[in-house]
Motif scaffolding. Structure first.
Motif, PDB file in Angstrom:
ATOM      1  N   TYR A  18      18.151   4.663   9.266  1.00 20.03           N
ATOM      2  CA  TYR A  18      17.387   3.972   8.207  1.00 20.03           C
ATOM      3  C   TYR A  18      18.292   3.030   7.425  1.00 20.03           C
ATOM      4  CZ  TYR A  18      15.632   3.219   3.475  1.00 20.03           C
ATOM      5  OH  TYR A  18      15.289   2.636   2.279  1.00 20.03           O
ATOM      6  N   ASN A  53      17.315   6.054  -5.915  1.00 16.13           N
ATOM      7  CA  ASN A  53      16.087   6.813  -5.624  1.00 16.13           C
ATOM      8  C   ASN A  53      15.030   6.631  -6.712  1.00 16.13           C
ATOM      9  OD1 ASN A  53      18.199   8.171  -3.998  1.00 16.13           O
ATOM     10  ND2 ASN A  53      16.490   9.511  -3.447  1.00 16.13           N
ATOM     11  N   ASN A  54      13.822   6.266  -6.281  1.00 19.12           N
ATOM     12  CA  ASN A  54      12.701   6.119  -7.206  1.00 19.12           C
ATOM     13  C   ASN A  54      11.852   7.392  -7.215  1.00 19.12           C
ATOM     14  OD1 ASN A  54      11.560   2.693  -7.282  1.00 19.12           O
ATOM     15  ND2 ASN A  54      13.611   3.414  -6.908  1.00 19.12           N
ATOM     16  N   GLY A  80       5.722  -0.542  -3.602  1.00 20.50           N
ATOM     17  CA  GLY A  80       4.952  -1.787  -3.508  1.00 20.50           C
ATOM     18  C   GLY A  80       3.673  -1.727  -4.326  1.00 20.50           C
ATOM     19  N   CYS A  98      18.335  -0.668  -4.934  1.00 23.60           N
ATOM     20  CA  CYS A  98      17.971   0.317  -5.953  1.00 23.60           C
ATOM     21  C   CYS A  98      18.292   1.741  -5.493  1.00 23.60           C
ATOM     22  CB  CYS A  98      16.474   0.192  -6.256  1.00 23.60           C
ATOM     23  SG  CYS A  98      15.974   1.133  -7.696  1.00 23.60           S
ATOM     24  N   ALA A 140       2.401   5.772   5.965  1.00 22.83           N
ATOM     25  CA  ALA A 140       2.852   5.762   4.565  1.00 22.83           C
ATOM     26  C   ALA A 140       2.020   4.843   3.680  1.00 22.83           C
ATOM     27  CB  ALA A 140       4.319   5.343   4.493  1.00 22.83           C
ATOM     28  N   THR A 199       0.644   1.874   7.823  1.00 21.84           N
ATOM     29  CA  THR A 199       1.219   2.934   8.653  1.00 21.84           C
ATOM     30  C   THR A 199       0.855   4.267   8.002  1.00 21.84           C
ATOM     31  OG1 THR A 199       3.264   3.111   7.369  1.00 21.84           O
ATOM     32  CG2 THR A 199       3.218   1.439   9.126  1.00 21.84           C
ATOM     33  N   LYS A 252       8.713  12.926   0.584  1.00 17.69           N
ATOM     34  CA  LYS A 252       9.958  12.715  -0.170  1.00 17.69           C
ATOM     35  C   LYS A 252      10.195  13.875  -1.135  1.00 17.69           C
ATOM     36  CE  LYS A 252      10.444   8.745   1.870  1.00 17.69           C
ATOM     37  NZ  LYS A 252       9.913   7.479   1.442  1.00 17.69           N
ATOM     38  N   VAL A 278      13.757  -6.229  -0.788  1.00 17.88           N
ATOM     39  CA  VAL A 278      13.917  -4.980  -1.540  1.00 17.88           C
ATOM     40  C   VAL A 278      14.786  -4.043  -0.703  1.00 17.88           C
ATOM     41  CG1 VAL A 278      12.738  -3.031  -2.616  1.00 17.88           C
ATOM     42  CG2 VAL A 278      11.663  -5.309  -2.611  1.00 17.88           C
ATOM     43  N   LEU A 329       0.246  -7.630   1.816  1.00 18.66           N
ATOM     44  CA  LEU A 329       0.271  -7.622   3.288  1.00 18.66           C
ATOM     45  C   LEU A 329       0.808  -6.257   3.701  1.00 18.66           C
ATOM     46  CD1 LEU A 329       2.275 -10.309   5.366  1.00 18.66           C
ATOM     47  CD2 LEU A 329       2.094  -7.920   5.987  1.00 18.66           C
ATOM     48  N   LEU A 365      -1.848  -6.292   8.114  1.00 18.88           N
ATOM     49  CA  LEU A 365      -1.033  -7.073   9.051  1.00 18.88           C
ATOM     50  C   LEU A 365       0.343  -6.424   9.192  1.00 18.88           C
ATOM     51  CD1 LEU A 365      -1.138  -9.847  10.557  1.00 18.88           C
ATOM     52  CD2 LEU A 365      -0.189 -10.897   8.504  1.00 18.88           C
ATOM     53  N   ASP A 366       0.901  -6.578  10.401  1.00 21.46           N
ATOM     54  CA  ASP A 366       2.246  -6.075  10.685  1.00 21.46           C
ATOM     55  C   ASP A 366       3.231  -7.216  10.386  1.00 21.46           C
ATOM     56  OD1 ASP A 366       4.614  -5.250  11.917  1.00 21.46           O
ATOM     57  OD2 ASP A 366       3.560  -4.325  13.607  1.00 21.46           O
ATOM     58  N   THR A 425      18.296  -1.088  -0.692  1.00 21.06           N
ATOM     59  CA  THR A 425      18.563   0.271  -1.159  1.00 21.06           C
ATOM     60  C   THR A 425      20.050   0.504  -1.389  1.00 21.06           C
ATOM     61  OG1 THR A 425      18.556   2.571  -0.412  1.00 21.06           O
ATOM     62  CG2 THR A 425      18.445   0.933   1.304  1.00 21.06           C
ATOM     63  N   LYS A 481      18.318  -1.151   7.088  1.00 23.52           N
ATOM     64  CA  LYS A 481      18.189  -1.867   5.808  1.00 23.52           C
ATOM     65  C   LYS A 481      19.401  -2.789   5.596  1.00 23.52           C
ATOM     66  CE  LYS A 481      15.425  -1.486   3.014  1.00 23.52           C
ATOM     67  NZ  LYS A 481      14.143  -2.223   2.833  1.00 23.52           N
ATOM     68  N   ALA A 516       0.831  -1.205   0.000  1.00 16.34           N
ATOM     69  CA  ALA A 516       0.000   0.000   0.000  1.00 16.34           C
ATOM     70  C   ALA A 516       0.866   1.256   0.000  1.00 16.34           C
ATOM     71  CB  ALA A 516      -0.934  -0.001   1.211  1.00 16.34           C
TER      72      ALA A 516
HETATM   73  P1  NAD Z   1       6.807   3.667   1.579  1.00 15.86           P
HETATM   74  O1  NAD Z   1       7.172   4.298   2.876  1.00 15.86           O
HETATM   75  O2  NAD Z   1       6.101   4.483   0.544  1.00 15.86           O
HETATM   76  O3  NAD Z   1       5.878   2.384   1.852  1.00 15.86           O
HETATM   77  C1  NAD Z   1       6.146   1.481   2.871  1.00 15.86           C
HETATM   78  C2  NAD Z   1       4.925   0.578   3.033  1.00 15.86           C
HETATM   79  O4  NAD Z   1       5.240  -0.402   4.028  1.00 15.86           O
HETATM   80  C3  NAD Z   1       3.669   1.303   3.506  1.00 15.86           C
HETATM   81  O5  NAD Z   1       2.550   0.866   2.784  1.00 15.86           O
HETATM   82  C4  NAD Z   1       3.549   0.888   4.971  1.00 15.86           C
HETATM   83  O6  NAD Z   1       2.207   0.882   5.451  1.00 15.86           O
HETATM   84  C5  NAD Z   1       4.157  -0.496   4.943  1.00 15.86           C
HETATM   85  N1  NAD Z   1       4.678  -0.907   6.248  1.00 15.86           N
HETATM   86  C6  NAD Z   1       5.496  -0.203   7.068  1.00 15.86           C
HETATM   87  N2  NAD Z   1       5.749  -0.904   8.177  1.00 15.86           N
HETATM   88  C7  NAD Z   1       5.098  -2.091   8.050  1.00 15.86           C
HETATM   89  C8  NAD Z   1       4.978  -3.241   8.877  1.00 15.86           C
HETATM   90  N3  NAD Z   1       5.576  -3.308  10.077  1.00 15.86           N
HETATM   91  N4  NAD Z   1       4.240  -4.287   8.425  1.00 15.86           N
HETATM   92  C9  NAD Z   1       3.617  -4.235   7.228  1.00 15.86           C
HETATM   93  N5  NAD Z   1       3.677  -3.151   6.418  1.00 15.86           N
HETATM   94  C10 NAD Z   1       4.412  -2.096   6.824  1.00 15.86           C
HETATM   95  O7  NAD Z   1       8.148   3.045   1.011  1.00 15.86           O
HETATM   96  P2  NAD Z   1       8.694   2.951  -0.489  1.00 15.86           P
HETATM   97  O8  NAD Z   1       9.369   4.212  -0.843  1.00 15.86           O
HETATM   98  O9  NAD Z   1       7.621   2.407  -1.334  1.00 15.86           O
HETATM   99  O10 NAD Z   1       9.842   1.853  -0.290  1.00 15.86           O
HETATM  100  C11 NAD Z   1       9.514   0.469  -0.363  1.00 15.86           C
HETATM  101  C12 NAD Z   1      10.775  -0.347  -0.132  1.00 15.86           C
HETATM  102  O11 NAD Z   1      11.751  -0.017  -1.104  1.00 15.86           O
HETATM  103  C13 NAD Z   1      11.446  -0.085   1.217  1.00 15.86           C
HETATM  104  O12 NAD Z   1      11.915  -1.307   1.702  1.00 15.86           O
HETATM  105  C14 NAD Z   1      12.592   0.855   0.891  1.00 15.86           C
HETATM  106  O13 NAD Z   1      13.644   0.665   1.800  1.00 15.86           O
HETATM  107  C15 NAD Z   1      12.978   0.376  -0.493  1.00 15.86           C
HETATM  108  N6  NAD Z   1      13.567   1.382  -1.395  1.00 15.86           N
HETATM  109  C16 NAD Z   1      12.961   2.578  -1.607  1.00 15.86           C
HETATM  110  C17 NAD Z   1      13.501   3.481  -2.515  1.00 15.86           C
HETATM  111  C18 NAD Z   1      12.849   4.814  -2.800  1.00 15.86           C
HETATM  112  O14 NAD Z   1      13.409   5.629  -3.522  1.00 15.86           O
HETATM  113  N7  NAD Z   1      11.644   5.088  -2.296  1.00 15.86           N
HETATM  114  C19 NAD Z   1      14.681   3.152  -3.194  1.00 15.86           C
HETATM  115  C20 NAD Z   1      15.295   1.913  -2.939  1.00 15.86           C
HETATM  116  C21 NAD Z   1      14.712   1.031  -2.044  1.00 15.86           C
END
Ligand code: NAD
Ligand code: DAU
Length: 339
Positions: free
Chosen positions: A153, A182-183, A13, A180, A38, A36, A192, A123, A32, A58-59, A125, A157, A9
């Motif tokens: 952070y 920065n997306n 993801g 990866c 986010a 939060t 962000k 996944v 799943l 679910l957590d 970083t 990771k 969500a």
């Molecule tokens: P985000 O913060 O947008 O989303 C994180 C999601 O994880 C949210 O839907 C949140 O509700 C869920 N979440 C958080 N804690 C949780 C828990 N305990 N149980 C279940 N769900 C939980 O993050 P994003 O930017 O989409 O990043 C996703 C993944 O990719 C992360 O692992 C991040 O480290 C990695 N990543 C991100 C980037 C980037 O540029 N955004 C780049 C490389 C890697």
């Protein structure tokens, strides 16, 4: 094939779920997510009622709940996006980062060991490699670059990556890891850089650039990241790391000026604010391995990707407008007032 996508969500993801449901309509996708701050269920509305999709709140740290879901669904793969993902929040309070990013990862992998799995994908970083100096453009992160983290952070990771490798070596768990850069793209939470600057521009609010804005990030359109993960989980080797990045390095200030120009807003909105503590100078990925072994190449040029992204935020004001009108206001006040 049944795949559990954790953190579906959130930004990447959710984009991954949309991509996979198009690319593999015969797969069952289970999202799943703890939802939060986010995570946003409305993001998933276009897939919510599809017969091959299921959402489970679910957590990932909830061992009993995770085991129960595995018993019920018998997944073939898990792709773990669930994480606390914002560096600034980790500097304010690391504890939830350690809980979700490290303990949560171990719970998911324990479930994979207990019930059996074809692939567990972590996944990760580029931030696990620390940073590179600005005056050495020849240096890039490869999969062999030592782990050298800067923030709570990135340390959380990196810990998860180490655990994943340990589960592979010790228990033979079929693990892969992708790191990866920065997306950017649709559905990124407005805390962000890119969505924050777009949202502030549209409200004629100051654009808070940390330090001098000279820090460099290597930007990749989110769909290219999703395609890379699809390749790694199907064709990548277990026990291996794959770097993902598009050779698209840009200074923060360049990005902010570009957004101003595109939205026809004056650069006078730019406000230089106190730098992030421990701020990484430069990230730059060498994607040779994933290119040579799996044939992956980024397909979206930055000029096109940023156009699409800005248009998405213009067309979807209700999505981010709702977010920034709620709890996020308190966060913004705390992080940016008197900075
Ligand atoms: P985000 O913060 O947008 O989303 C994180 C999601 O994880 C949210 O839907 C949140 O509700 C869920 N979440 C958080 N804690 C949780 C828990 N305990 N149980 C279940 N769900 C939980 O993050 P994003 O930017 O989409 O990043 C996703 C993944 O990719 C992360 O692992 C991040 O480290 C990695 N990543 C991100 C980037 C980037 O540029 N955004 C780049 C490389 C890697
Ligand atoms: O490199 C991959 C990482 O990219 C991911 O692992 C993280 O989950 C993701 O959040 C992102 O981390 P960054 O710290 O690079 O992203 P962020 O958007 O927070 O910041 C990008 C750059 O912009 C960074 O140098 C800090 C700067 N910045 C950020 C914000 C939010 C500003 O100057 N002003 C801001 O208000």
């Amino acid at each position: 094939m049944t795949i559990i996508v954790t953190g579906g969500a959130g930004f990447i993801g959710s984009n991954f779920i949309f991509y996979m449901m198009e690319a593999h309509p015969e797969y069952k996708i289970i999202c799943l997510d703890k939802l939060t701050y986010a995570g946003n269920l409305s993001t998933l509305k276009s897939v919510m009622f599809k017969p091959n999709f299921r959402f489970v709140k679910l957590d990932i740290c909830d061992r009993e709940g995770v085991y129960h879901l595995f018993e019920e669904e018998k997944p073939d793969m898990v792709v773990n996006f669930a994480a606390e993902s914002h560096v600034d929040r980790s500097i304010e309070d690391p504890s939830i980062f350690l809980q979700t990013n490290i303990i949560g990862t171990s719970v998911l992998m324990d479930a994979c060991r207990k019930y059996g799995i074809v692939r567990y994908h972590q996944v990760s970083t580029d931030e696990v490699y620390g940073d590179l100096p600005l005056d050495r453009p020849d240096l890039l992160f490869t999969e062999e670059t030592p782990i050298r983290t800067s923030s709570p952070y990135s340390s959380s990771k990196a810990s998860a990556d180490l655990l994943a490798m340990a589960y592979h070596r010790t228990y033979g768990l079929p693990v892969s890891i992708s790191r990866c850069s920065n997306n950017y793209g649709p559905y990124q939470f407005p805390e962000k850089l890119i969505p924050l600057m777009i949202a502030n521009c549209l409200s004629n609010k100051p654009l808070p650039v940390y330090g001098k804005g000279l820090n460099v990030r290597d930007w990749l359109y989110v769909e290219d990241h999703c395609k890379a993960i699809d390749l790694v989980i199907h064709k990548g080797n277990v026990g291996e790391v794959y770097n993902i990045g598009g050779h698209n390095e840009m200074q923060n200030i360049e990005i902010v000026k570009l957004i101003c120009k595109d939205l026809d807003k004056p650069e006078s909105l730019i406000t230089y604010v106190t730098d992030r503590k421990g701020h990484d100078m430069r990230y730059a990925i060498d994607p040779t391995k994933i290119h040579n072994e799996l044939g992956w190449l980024p397909e979206t040029k930055f000029a096109d990707g940023i156009e699409k992204t800005i248009k998405w935020y213009l067309d979807n004001r209700s999505w981010w407008g709702e977010i920034i009108s709620g709890e996020y206001q308190k966060y913004y006040e705390k992080m940016y007032s008197n900075r």
